[in-house]
Design an enzyme around this catalytic site. Structure first.
Site, PDB file in Angstrom:
ATOM      1  N   ASP A  74     -11.639  14.347 -80.693  1.00  0.00           N
ATOM      2  CA  ASP A  74     -11.713  15.500 -79.811  1.00  0.00           C
ATOM      3  C   ASP A  74     -12.707  15.192 -78.688  1.00  0.00           C
ATOM      4  OD1 ASP A  74     -12.127  18.002 -78.589  1.00  0.00           O
ATOM      5  OD2 ASP A  74     -11.702  19.055 -80.467  1.00  0.00           O
TER       6      ASP A  74
ATOM      7  N   LYS B  76     -15.665  20.320 -72.108  1.00  0.00           N
ATOM      8  CA  LYS B  76     -16.642  21.163 -71.418  1.00  0.00           C
ATOM      9  C   LYS B  76     -18.054  20.623 -71.637  1.00  0.00           C
ATOM     10  CE  LYS B  76     -13.830  25.355 -71.769  1.00  0.00           C
ATOM     11  NZ  LYS B  76     -13.763  26.749 -72.268  1.00  0.00           N
TER      12      LYS B  76
END
Length: 279
Positions: free
Chosen positions: A179, A183
């Site tokens: 992952d 952000k």
């Protein structure tokens, strides 16, 4: 998945063209409070035994198909490992041999893991993930192709490394397409960080390979920076940059779709340098 992999004579679950076990949803209705898989992977194997820290993974909830459920029920007692942090795992006992062991963190639906296991049967793969459908799919594929060099670990890979694996017990570490937490405020959740690498280094044998791959370029740059600066690892590339995709890492369907869209995939190949007393 390649048809050249020989399957055993006993009936096995069929797979679709993408290497998944059958997609019909499991139909049996469970009684209230009954575990989904009584002899399968536990929802939270480590429970409250360890600190609640920032996690690098996010549990994904999706439907378990009939084929995946069947694989979990049949094969988890034989090939599964709950990461409960309560014991040190003897890898020769877990696999039934003393072949080299590579830890793969995050295997998705398991298609690439199965291809690598089939191509290199003399290497054991301990594949860790938290995604129940993927665990069932990998078990089903391994069974379908007659592979015995895969074990599936359920839970937090940090606890597995820190509490359940002995020092110098691993011959390699693979982290493919983790992952990216894109952000900025979530960058602290990324797996490949200095603290993680320091822990992994204690479990990797000198000369063991750390192989990472990502299609998120900012994360690739961070990986290269963190690995390149860590004293326990050295880049396999003379120029200190990214590595070409090695033949042993299959080109996955997901990766192929990304490449078709113009994504850039970067591989990193680093070696665990010897300890001071081994130089």
């Amino acid at each position: 998945m390649s048809d050249s992999i020989n399957a055993p004579d006993a009936p096995r679950p069929t797979t679709d063209d993408l290497g998944h076990v059958p997609t019909e949803p499991a139909q049996r209705i469970r009684a209230k409070g009954e575990p989904r898989f009584p002899d399968g992977p536990k929802p939270d194997p480590a429970g409250s035994h360890f600190e609640r820290r920032i996690r690098s993974f996010q549990p994904r909830r999706s439907r378990v198909t009939a084929g995946q459920a069947d694989a979990l029920e049949r094969l988890w007692p034989k090939w599964g490992l709950d990461i409960d942090g309560q014991r040190v795992v003897e890898l020769t006992e877990l696999f039934g041999n003393d072949n080299p062991v590579v830890l793969e963190i995050g295997f998705g639906m398991g298609e690439a893991t199965v291809q690598m296991a089939a191509a290199d049967p003399a290497t054991n793969i301990l594949a860790a993930d938290v995604h129940t459908p993927g665990q069932g799919n990998l078990l089903g594929l391994a069974d379908h192709h007659g592979l015995s060099n895969i074990r599936v670990a359920n839970g937090d890979a940090i606890i597995l490394l820190r509490e359940m694996l002995a020092p110098d017990s691993l011959d390699g570490l693979r982290v493919y397409f983790p992952d990216p937490w894109p952000k900025k405020r979530h960058h602290k959740r990324r797996l490949i960080q200095e603290e993680f690498l320091s822990l992994a280094a204690t479990r990797l044998k000198p000369g063991a390979t750390v192989h990472c791959a990502t299609d998120w370029e900012p994360y690739a740059e961070q990986m290269l920076e963190v690995l390149g600066a860590h004293p326990d690892f050295e880049n396999s590339q003379p120029d200190g940059g990214f590595a070409p995709r090695p033949d042993f890492r299959p080109l996955t369907r997901f990766e192929g779709q990304g490449l078709d869209k113009g994504h850039v995939v970067n591989d990193l190949l680093f070696r665990r340098v010897p300890h001071e007393d081994q130089r």
